[in-house]
Design a protein around this motif. Structure first.
Motif, mmCIF file in Angstrom:
data_model
loop_
_atom_site.group_PDB
_atom_site.id
_atom_site.type_symbol
_atom_site.label_atom_id
_atom_site.label_comp_id
_atom_site.label_asym_id
_atom_site.label_seq_id
_atom_site.Cartn_x
_atom_site.Cartn_y
_atom_site.Cartn_z
ATOM 1 N N GLY A 18 0.803 -1.219 0.000
ATOM 2 C CA GLY A 18 0.000 0.000 0.000
ATOM 3 C C GLY A 18 0.828 1.257 0.000
ATOM 4 O O GLY A 18 1.880 1.324 0.610
ATOM 5 N N ALA A 19 0.308 2.208 -0.719
ATOM 6 C CA ALA A 19 0.952 3.509 -0.804
ATOM 7 C C ALA A 19 0.273 4.457 0.171
ATOM 8 O O ALA A 19 -0.679 4.096 0.864
ATOM 9 C CB ALA A 19 0.819 4.036 -2.231
ATOM 10 N N ASN A 20 0.789 5.658 0.222
ATOM 11 C CA ASN A 20 0.171 6.685 1.068
ATOM 12 C C ASN A 20 -1.275 6.886 0.657
ATOM 13 O O ASN A 20 -1.593 6.929 -0.517
ATOM 14 C CB ASN A 20 0.932 8.009 0.918
ATOM 15 N N GLY A 21 -2.134 6.984 1.609
ATOM 16 C CA GLY A 21 -3.532 7.263 1.340
ATOM 17 C C GLY A 21 -4.386 6.031 1.091
ATOM 18 O O GLY A 21 -5.591 6.167 0.917
ATOM 19 N N LEU A 22 -3.790 4.851 1.068
ATOM 20 C CA LEU A 22 -4.571 3.642 0.793
ATOM 21 C C LEU A 22 -5.602 3.398 1.885
ATOM 22 O O LEU A 22 -6.754 3.080 1.599
ATOM 23 C CB LEU A 22 -3.663 2.422 0.626
ATOM 24 N N VAL A 23 -5.211 3.573 3.129
ATOM 25 C CA VAL A 23 -6.139 3.361 4.249
ATOM 26 C C VAL A 23 -7.299 4.358 4.157
ATOM 27 O O VAL A 23 -8.465 3.994 4.349
ATOM 28 C CB VAL A 23 -5.410 3.484 5.606
ATOM 29 N N GLU A 24 -6.985 5.608 3.833
ATOM 30 C CA GLU A 24 -8.027 6.631 3.699
ATOM 31 C C GLU A 24 -8.953 6.312 2.519
ATOM 32 O O GLU A 24 -10.164 6.499 2.610
ATOM 33 C CB GLU A 24 -7.395 8.013 3.504
ATOM 34 N N THR A 25 -8.396 5.792 1.428
ATOM 35 C CA THR A 25 -9.203 5.409 0.263
ATOM 36 C C THR A 25 -10.154 4.279 0.622
ATOM 37 O O THR A 25 -11.343 4.319 0.284
ATOM 38 C CB THR A 25 -8.291 4.988 -0.909
ATOM 39 N N ILE A 26 -9.643 3.280 1.331
ATOM 40 C CA ILE A 26 -10.475 2.152 1.754
ATOM 41 C C ILE A 26 -11.588 2.632 2.677
ATOM 42 O O ILE A 26 -12.746 2.228 2.532
ATOM 43 C CB ILE A 26 -9.614 1.057 2.425
ATOM 44 N N ARG A 27 -11.257 3.515 3.598
ATOM 45 C CA ARG A 27 -12.263 4.049 4.527
ATOM 46 C C ARG A 27 -13.346 4.823 3.772
ATOM 47 O O ARG A 27 -14.537 4.671 4.045
ATOM 48 C CB ARG A 27 -11.591 4.933 5.580
ATOM 49 N N LEU A 28 -12.947 5.650 2.805
ATOM 50 C CA LEU A 28 -13.922 6.418 2.035
ATOM 51 C C LEU A 28 -14.813 5.487 1.212
ATOM 52 O O LEU A 28 -16.025 5.685 1.151
ATOM 53 C CB LEU A 28 -13.225 7.429 1.122
ATOM 54 N N MET A 29 -14.209 4.476 0.593
ATOM 55 C CA MET A 29 -15.021 3.528 -0.183
ATOM 56 C C MET A 29 -16.032 2.816 0.712
ATOM 57 O O MET A 29 -17.172 2.594 0.316
ATOM 58 C CB MET A 29 -14.134 2.530 -0.921
ATOM 59 N N LYS A 30 -15.621 2.496 1.923
ATOM 60 C CA LYS A 30 -16.538 1.856 2.872
ATOM 61 C C LYS A 30 -17.660 2.824 3.236
ATOM 62 O O LYS A 30 -18.830 2.448 3.279
ATOM 63 C CB LYS A 30 -15.788 1.405 4.121
#
Length: 193
Positions: free
Chosen positions: A94-106
């Motif tokens: 994972g790159a920077n922002g992957l966790v935030e992307t996953i959270r937003l998609m959720k």
């Protein structure tokens, strides 16, 4: 293929942006049997992607251009799949922002997000939720959705152009009528004098 054919026929005929977005949401919701579907478009004035049409639960209203999801969509220009991102993140990648992307998609309830791209520009994106039949999104379907996203981008661009042109023509007509009334008024004033 039926999904693509249905959508492309409808998108070719509509000239009203709101109706086009409703059609996209309706066709995708029914064809894929989704729990939620939404379309977000870029508002160039404030740089936010704003919710324009949806079916299901309404959640996030605006997403900024600098959001990691938007950055990813701009880079890939291909559908982003929630399960793949989550699996990649859990495996330590994972790159920077992957966790935030996953959270937003959720938060969006997204199983897949399909970009609507025209000439390398991300006009908007389509959020596709979980399928009722739990089939998921196989590679062939994702490829069809990528094509659909490109067609949607062209249709959206076309609707925006048609609406702007109709507004311009209306403004020209109003200006001509005002000039005509000014001329009649000045003629009547001259006659009265």
């Amino acid at each position: 293929q039926d999904l693509l054919r249905q959508a492309s026929i409808g998108m070719r005929t509509l000239r009203n942006l709101s109706k086009l977005l409703e059609l996209i949401v309706d066709i995708l919701s029914k064809s894929l049997r989704l729990d939620c579907t939404a379309v977000y478009l870029l508002n160039a004035e404030n740089g936010q992607y704003e919710l324009q049409s949806y079916r299901g639960e309404k959640s996030v209203i605006q997403i900024g251009r600098d959001n990691p999801l938007i950055v990813m969509l701009n880079e890939k220009k291909y559908p982003v799949i929630y399960d793949e991102l989550k699996m990649f993140s859990e495996s330590g990648g994972g790159a920077n922002g992957l966790v935030e992307t996953i959270r937003l998609m959720k938060d969006l309830g997204a199983g897949v997000i399909v970009p609507a791209v025209v000439e390398e520009s991300l006009l908007g994106f389509i959020v596709l939720g979980v399928r009722h039949d739990k089939k998921g999104y196989h590679p062939d379907l994702v490829n069809v959705l990528a094509v659909l996203g490109n067609q949607a981008g062209l249709a959206i661009e076309n609707c925006k152009f048609m609406e702007a042109e109709a507004m311009r023509i209306e403004q020209m007509g109003l200006e001509e009528r005002r000039m005509s009334l000014d001329h009649v008024t000045s003629s009547m004033a001259h006659e009265i004098d």
